[in-house]
Scaffold this active site. Sequence first.
Site, mmCIF file in Angstrom:
data_model
loop_
_atom_site.group_PDB
_atom_site.id
_atom_site.type_symbol
_atom_site.label_atom_id
_atom_site.label_comp_id
_atom_site.label_asym_id
_atom_site.label_seq_id
_atom_site.Cartn_x
_atom_site.Cartn_y
_atom_site.Cartn_z
ATOM 1 N N LYS A 142 -12.346 45.964 -25.644
ATOM 2 C CA LYS A 142 -13.580 45.424 -26.384
ATOM 3 C C LYS A 142 -14.582 46.519 -26.085
ATOM 4 C CE LYS A 142 -12.622 40.601 -26.822
ATOM 5 N NZ LYS A 142 -13.072 39.358 -26.833
ATOM 6 N N ARG A 201 -6.204 37.382 -21.721
ATOM 7 C CA ARG A 201 -5.629 37.799 -23.176
ATOM 8 C C ARG A 201 -5.528 39.205 -23.220
ATOM 9 N NH1 ARG A 201 -7.911 38.007 -28.320
ATOM 10 N NH2 ARG A 201 -6.478 37.031 -30.072
#
Length: 302
Positions: free
Chosen positions: A214, A248
Amino acid sequence: MGILNMTPDSFSGDGCFTGSPKPENPKAVNRALRLARRFVREGADIIDVGGESSRPGSKGISAKEEIRRVIPAIRALARTIKIPVSVDTCKPLVARHALDEGACIVNNIMGTKMEKSFLRMVRQYGAAIVLMHMRGTPRTMQRNVRYKDVISEIIDSLKKSMENCLEIGIKSDKIIVDPGIGFAKTAEHNLEVLKHLRRFTVLNRPLLIGVSRKSFIGKVLEKDVSQRLYGSLAAACVSIFNGAHIIRAHDVGPTKEAAMMTDAILSCSQSATIIGGRAGFRPTGGKNLVPRVEAPRASQGR
């Protein structure tokens, strides 16, 4: 939780979908199967299949297009792999089709704003649900990132979502919470959430964290998305240390090893001995923390 993107425009650049205009896309399904099998070999406990990009500023797609992207892959996965399949969607019609084809978890980025009809459907299928915190939509979420107390406000929002689920009749052991790293939050907010994850234990539910590749990692390290593995692993380890149950990830193999090592350290008693080069510990292991859902048979539709 291995991330399987059936998208042509994933921020991570690893989408299995080619954007073919044909209703059936066997090449995309074959790519998805190969990736899922690799994830299983590398130790994934869940495969999370998504067909709509949720990167900041992304535009939505129709339910018809999302079904075209994800349902053939979910149908094939449910018949092939033996671990639970999750569908990453906020559309009721897509979720219903996915559950009919063998998915048993609904991972909804709009989890704090879900309609009761959606929740009733999840209850009827006996599926597990991931409730994620986000403000607005992926296209607008970064316009509303002001908080007085980011941790308290996220917890309050998730608590209300949990109450909605329980009122509908979804059992508590089917609920997973996700603070929504990267969704309607600045890089500083994301770091603060990870630092204070232990405060989320007040919810008494399994905690899912998605940090993989991210942008906040890129901002800290000044790295492109293709160079964020080490930062992702560091964030995953800190998350586990601070109470995360499910990670995740795009890079399942490295993340699984990092998680196992972190678990081993955390579960090793002071009296542990070293035998044959290995500490005498009993790791908690990711599989023990997966919610009580089973991968249904492919024919188990409703």
